[in-house]
Design an enzyme around this catalytic site. Structure first.
Site, mmCIF file in Angstrom:
data_model
loop_
_atom_site.group_PDB
_atom_site.id
_atom_site.type_symbol
_atom_site.label_atom_id
_atom_site.label_comp_id
_atom_site.label_asym_id
_atom_site.label_seq_id
_atom_site.Cartn_x
_atom_site.Cartn_y
_atom_site.Cartn_z
ATOM 1 N N ASP A 176 2.038 5.898 -2.782
ATOM 2 C CA ASP A 176 2.355 7.189 -2.158
ATOM 3 C C ASP A 176 2.838 8.257 -3.132
ATOM 4 O OD1 ASP A 176 1.659 5.817 0.056
ATOM 5 O OD2 ASP A 176 3.572 5.970 1.095
ATOM 6 N N HIS A 181 0.809 -1.215 0.000
ATOM 7 C CA HIS A 181 0.000 0.000 0.000
ATOM 8 C C HIS A 181 0.849 1.275 0.000
ATOM 9 C CE1 HIS A 181 -3.497 2.471 0.539
ATOM 10 N NE2 HIS A 181 -2.998 3.019 1.619
ATOM 11 N N CYS A 182 2.167 1.149 0.036
ATOM 12 C CA CYS A 182 2.999 2.351 0.189
ATOM 13 C C CYS A 182 3.738 2.753 -1.078
ATOM 14 C CB CYS A 182 3.988 2.153 1.344
ATOM 15 S SG CYS A 182 3.204 2.107 2.967
ATOM 16 N N ILE A 183 4.752 1.999 -1.442
ATOM 17 C CA ILE A 183 5.674 2.436 -2.494
ATOM 18 C C ILE A 183 4.984 2.637 -3.851
ATOM 19 C CG2 ILE A 183 7.822 1.923 -3.702
ATOM 20 C CD1 ILE A 183 8.751 0.413 -1.270
#
Length: 447
Positions: free
Chosen positions: A289, A284-286
């Site tokens: 974001d 869910h991040c890299i």
């Protein structure tokens, strides 16, 4: 300034909350009991606080209240003991907020179909908190989001209650830094960044985290700095992984082993940090974001060219992997249409069960479009739903490996029996360099 003088400068509400936090008498709420919220709730309970967790999913609430863990980075016995000691409980009712001294918002911040930030979960949670906001309460947003969210979205909603930020209640942003599967750095020992709307807000929020965590608490001058810092962390990784992926594509064309290139480069003791190629980015991040930043940049008439190009390269890797599969099968005088492809790994990274944004799902979609017959093995993901179909992990056996026209290592789980793989995969394509140092009996291809 002396300690006594510093205490004299505290407002009554600040002093009361600081005393509660330092003595562990504060009741702390956590909104969202997922990969970020549950580990944070458990650590706060272990530090001596009474913690109330909230989640809209009744199943998660029931599991927490029974002491049943569902997050890999939480120790099963820690949750069990905290529930047994009545240090932590869960609820699906927002009314619990009336009785807490501090609350952390740990809800999802996905992208919508237009690759724009969806802050609806943050907004909904904040509106519920505003209904129960009371003097002396601390609110901390931990969800990853674009710079300005805390002050431009969260603060006005909370102040609609009639209470004033920095005077009647305290508001800060402190980005989560969860790295699922990391054996060294967990919630407890990872340094924390905190930025309050006012210096008082920063001071109060930092006091809470210092009472819970072993890692350093680094204070910044505003929520916007903390919000941007979080996106910068993941954008840095995104761009450097994209460079490694582009090097892998070029090295493949030139007949050079990219893994040997990286191993050689990282012998330099300065000026180089090793990043590695792979079948694509997940989690869910890299992968997500940087889009918060590209979206926000448009407001300032700026085009984040490097960030968007890195995203394009990383997003193209699943397609590149399938192209390589087709090429390798062609070398074996086989068409990808009708070939049996065994994928080793469904999770987006090693030793976790998380398939959110997993590049392997995109590889599966492309394989199906091309008519391939695929199966997967993953010791962490027993079954999954994708594209309207249900799939189950196949046992990793001699027969399973030998039945495949090509075996593809898509996730380098530690528990995979690579000895079995190296002996019984007739054609092996390794996208993770998992077979480094192992002699492979069949034909072996690297990314």
């Amino acid at each position: 300034m002396s300690v006594t003088a510093a205490k004299m400068s505290f407002s009554p509400l600040e002093e009361q909350l600081m005393n509660k936090l330092q003595s562990r008498r504060a009741v702390i709420g956590v909104v969202g009991l997922g990969y970020v919220g549950l580990p944070l709730a458990v650590e706060k309970a272990k530090a001596g606080f009474r913690v109330i967790g909230f989640d809209v999913q009744a199943g998660k609430v029931d599991m927490v209240n029974q002491g049943i863990n569902y997050i890999g980075d939480v120790v099963d016995d820690d949750l069990r003991q905290m529930v047994k000691a009545k240090r932590i409980k869960a609820t699906a009712e927002y009314s619990f907020l009336a009785g807490v001294d501090a609350v952390a918002i740990c809800v999802p911040t996905p992208l919508d179909i237009y690759q724009q930030p969806d802050t609806s979960y943050v907004e909904m949670s904040t509106r519920e908190i505003a209904k129960h906001l009371h003097p002396g309460m601390l609110v901390v947003l931990e969800s990853t989001t674009y710079p300005g969210t805390t002050e431009q979205l969260v603060k006005p909603i909370l102040e609609s209650s009639g209470l004033r930020c920095g005077i009647d209640f305290f508001l800060a942003y402190s980005p989560e830094r969860i790295d699922p599967g990391n054996k060294q750095f967990k919630t407890k020992n990872t340094p924390k960044v905190v930025g309050g709307v006012t210096p008082v807000c920063t001071r109060v929020a930092s006091t809470m985290y210092r009472a819970v965590l072993d890692g350093e608490v680094h204070e910044v001058e505003s929520p916007a700095v903390a919000e941007m810092e979080k996106i910068f962390e993941n954008t840095f990784r995104n761009i450097n992984i994209a460079l490694a992926n582009e090097m892998a594509i070029l090295c493949n064309r030139m007949g050079i082993n990219v893994w040997d290139v990286i191993d050689a480069a990282k012998t330099k003791p300065y000026g180089f940090m090793a990043f590695y190629p792979g079948p694509g980015l997940g989690g869910h991040c890299i992968p997500i974001d940087p889009f918060y930043l590209t979206w926000k940049a448009r407001e300032y008439n700026y085009h984040t060219r490097l960030i968007e190009l890195a995203g394009e390269i990383n997003n193209s890797m699943p397609e590149f992997v399938v192209e390589r599969i087709a090429f390798i099968l062609n070398e074996e005088k086989k068409a990808i249409n009708g070939s049996r492809v065994l994928l080793l790994g469904l999770a987006y990274k090693r030793d976790i069960d998380d398939i959110r944004e997993s590049p392997v799902l995109k590889i599966i979609d492309d394989l199906l479009r091309r008519g391939a017959d695929f199966a997967y093995h993953d010791p962490f993901v027993a079954r999954c739903q994708h594209g309207g179909a249900a799939y189950e992990s196949q046992p990793l056996t001699k027969q399973t490996l030998e039945a495949a026209d090509i075996v593809v290592i898509t996730t380098d789980h530690s528990d995979t029996d690579y000895e079995l793989v190296r002996h019984h995969a007739a054609v092996l394509f390794d996208t993770r360099n998992a077979m480094k140092g192992r002699a492979v009996a069949g034909k072996y291809y690297r990314l």
